[in-house]
Design an enzyme around this catalytic site. Structure first.
Site, mmCIF file in Angstrom:
data_model
loop_
_atom_site.group_PDB
_atom_site.id
_atom_site.type_symbol
_atom_site.label_atom_id
_atom_site.label_comp_id
_atom_site.label_asym_id
_atom_site.label_seq_id
_atom_site.Cartn_x
_atom_site.Cartn_y
_atom_site.Cartn_z
ATOM 1 N N ARG A 1 -4.368 -10.584 13.691
ATOM 2 C CA ARG A 1 -4.443 -9.277 13.014
ATOM 3 C C ARG A 1 -5.257 -9.377 11.728
ATOM 4 O O ARG A 1 -6.012 -8.481 11.393
ATOM 5 C CB ARG A 1 -3.033 -8.758 12.685
ATOM 6 C CG ARG A 1 -2.212 -8.353 13.890
ATOM 7 C CD ARG A 1 -1.154 -7.301 13.536
ATOM 8 N NE ARG A 1 -0.123 -7.741 12.617
ATOM 9 C CZ ARG A 1 0.948 -8.463 12.971
ATOM 10 N NH1 ARG A 1 1.098 -8.872 14.214
ATOM 11 N NH2 ARG A 1 1.860 -8.787 12.088
ATOM 12 N N LYS B 1 0.818 -1.218 0.000
ATOM 13 C CA LYS B 1 0.000 0.000 0.000
ATOM 14 C C LYS B 1 0.852 1.268 0.000
ATOM 15 O O LYS B 1 0.593 2.195 -0.764
ATOM 16 C CB LYS B 1 -0.889 -0.048 1.240
ATOM 17 C CG LYS B 1 -1.987 0.945 1.291
ATOM 18 C CD LYS B 1 -2.978 0.558 2.372
ATOM 19 C CE LYS B 1 -2.276 0.258 3.697
ATOM 20 N NZ LYS B 1 -2.813 1.049 4.816
ATOM 21 N N ARG C 1 9.808 -11.134 7.063
ATOM 22 C CA ARG C 1 10.407 -9.850 7.438
ATOM 23 C C ARG C 1 11.441 -10.031 8.542
ATOM 24 O O ARG C 1 11.238 -10.798 9.471
ATOM 25 C CB ARG C 1 9.325 -8.896 7.968
ATOM 26 C CG ARG C 1 8.319 -8.516 6.934
ATOM 27 C CD ARG C 1 7.631 -7.237 7.293
ATOM 28 N NE ARG C 1 6.765 -7.362 8.456
ATOM 29 C CZ ARG C 1 5.644 -6.655 8.609
ATOM 30 N NH1 ARG C 1 5.277 -5.792 7.684
ATOM 31 N NH2 ARG C 1 4.914 -6.805 9.685
ATOM 32 N N ARG D 1 -11.679 4.124 9.693
ATOM 33 C CA ARG D 1 -11.503 2.914 10.478
ATOM 34 C C ARG D 1 -12.826 2.181 10.716
ATOM 35 O O ARG D 1 -12.829 1.053 11.179
ATOM 36 C CB ARG D 1 -10.931 3.278 11.861
ATOM 37 C CG ARG D 1 -9.517 3.769 11.822
ATOM 38 C CD ARG D 1 -8.557 2.601 11.801
ATOM 39 N NE ARG D 1 -7.218 3.009 12.236
ATOM 40 C CZ ARG D 1 -6.786 2.925 13.500
ATOM 41 N NH1 ARG D 1 -7.561 2.470 14.448
ATOM 42 N NH2 ARG D 1 -5.571 3.296 13.802
ATOM 43 N N ARG E 1 10.217 -9.134 14.279
ATOM 44 C CA ARG E 1 9.441 -8.362 15.235
ATOM 45 C C ARG E 1 8.657 -9.342 16.094
ATOM 46 O O ARG E 1 8.208 -10.370 15.599
ATOM 47 C CB ARG E 1 8.433 -7.473 14.508
ATOM 48 C CG ARG E 1 9.031 -6.223 13.952
ATOM 49 C CD ARG E 1 8.010 -5.512 13.077
ATOM 50 N NE ARG E 1 8.685 -4.881 11.958
ATOM 51 C CZ ARG E 1 9.251 -3.680 12.008
ATOM 52 N NH1 ARG E 1 9.180 -2.975 13.098
ATOM 53 N NH2 ARG E 1 9.869 -3.178 10.971
#
Ligand SMILES: [Zn+2]
Length: 212
Positions: A167, A14, A123, A89, A156
């Site tokens: 999530r 994005k 990642r 949101r 992370r």
């Protein structure tokens, strides 16, 4: 004047797609995430508030995000338009936003959960200097070691399969009503994000009738 909203799950590219549009069409990229990060880094009052919320393990609330976007738009430096990222949101915010700003279109980057998982779990982050790596694309030349400072690469804490699955569930539950509302009222450009950057960008421009 061009006014857009861009939506997409984390890992959908994005930010990259938004930047390409903003640069070429001179529109302002209003990223809620960037604004919040900037405030935290520069120790502003808002930054302190965000830091407290995150330290308590909570998410920044919808109302706070709404006021951040309102304030940013009130600066009125967007002579050629804007591209909002990270907002709205919820359906109430979406409705209000559409009525107030006469949005030209919504860009929805779609990426299957399996692909998001593949990307996010690849990642890595340098534990010393903070440079980002991705084992799919941007690999370090020595495994697990930062090219810049030699530090150890780590994941992370919340980039694990369980946290990510949660999530993703949250993302789908929250965005579904917003997308449904946008689809009723506005033009939604649904774009398959599982393609090279340039191809995704071309598709967005095609669908929004923007010059290539
Ligand atoms: Zn490093």
């Amino acid at each position: 004047m061009r006014k857009y909203v861009i939506m997409g799950v984390q890992g959908s590219g994005k930010g990259t797609q938004a930047k390409l549009l903003a640069d070429d069409f001179d529109i302002v990229h209003i990223s809620v995430g960037d604004i919040l990060r900037w405030n935290v880094q520069h120790h502003t009052k808002l930054g302190a508030q965000v830091r407290r919320i995150m330290a308590a393990g909570e998410l920044v609330g919808d109302d706070l995000v709404e006021s951040v976007v309102q304030e940013r738009l009130n600066v009125h430096d967007w002579n050629y338009g804007f591209l909002v990222d990270g907002f709205p949101r919820n359906a109430r915010q979406a409705e209000f936003f559409l009525e107030s700003y006469d949005i030209d279109g919504v860009i929805l980057l779609e990426l299957a959960d399996e692909e998001v998982t593949r990307r996010v779990l690849a990642r890595r982050l340098c534990s010393q200097c903070g440079v980002d790596y991705n084992l799919l694309g941007h690999r370090p030349s020595t495994p697990d070691t930062c090219d810049v400072c030699g530090g150890k690469l780590v994941q992370r804490e919340d980039d694990n399969p369980e946290a990510l699955a949660s999530r993703l569930r949250d993302y789908h539950a929250k965005t579904k009503p917003i997308i449904e509302l946008f689809e009723r009222k506005e033009f939604v450009a649904t774009v398959d994000a599982n393609r090279p950057i340039g191809e995704v960008q071309r598709d967005i421009r095609d669908q929004l009738d923007l010059p290539a």
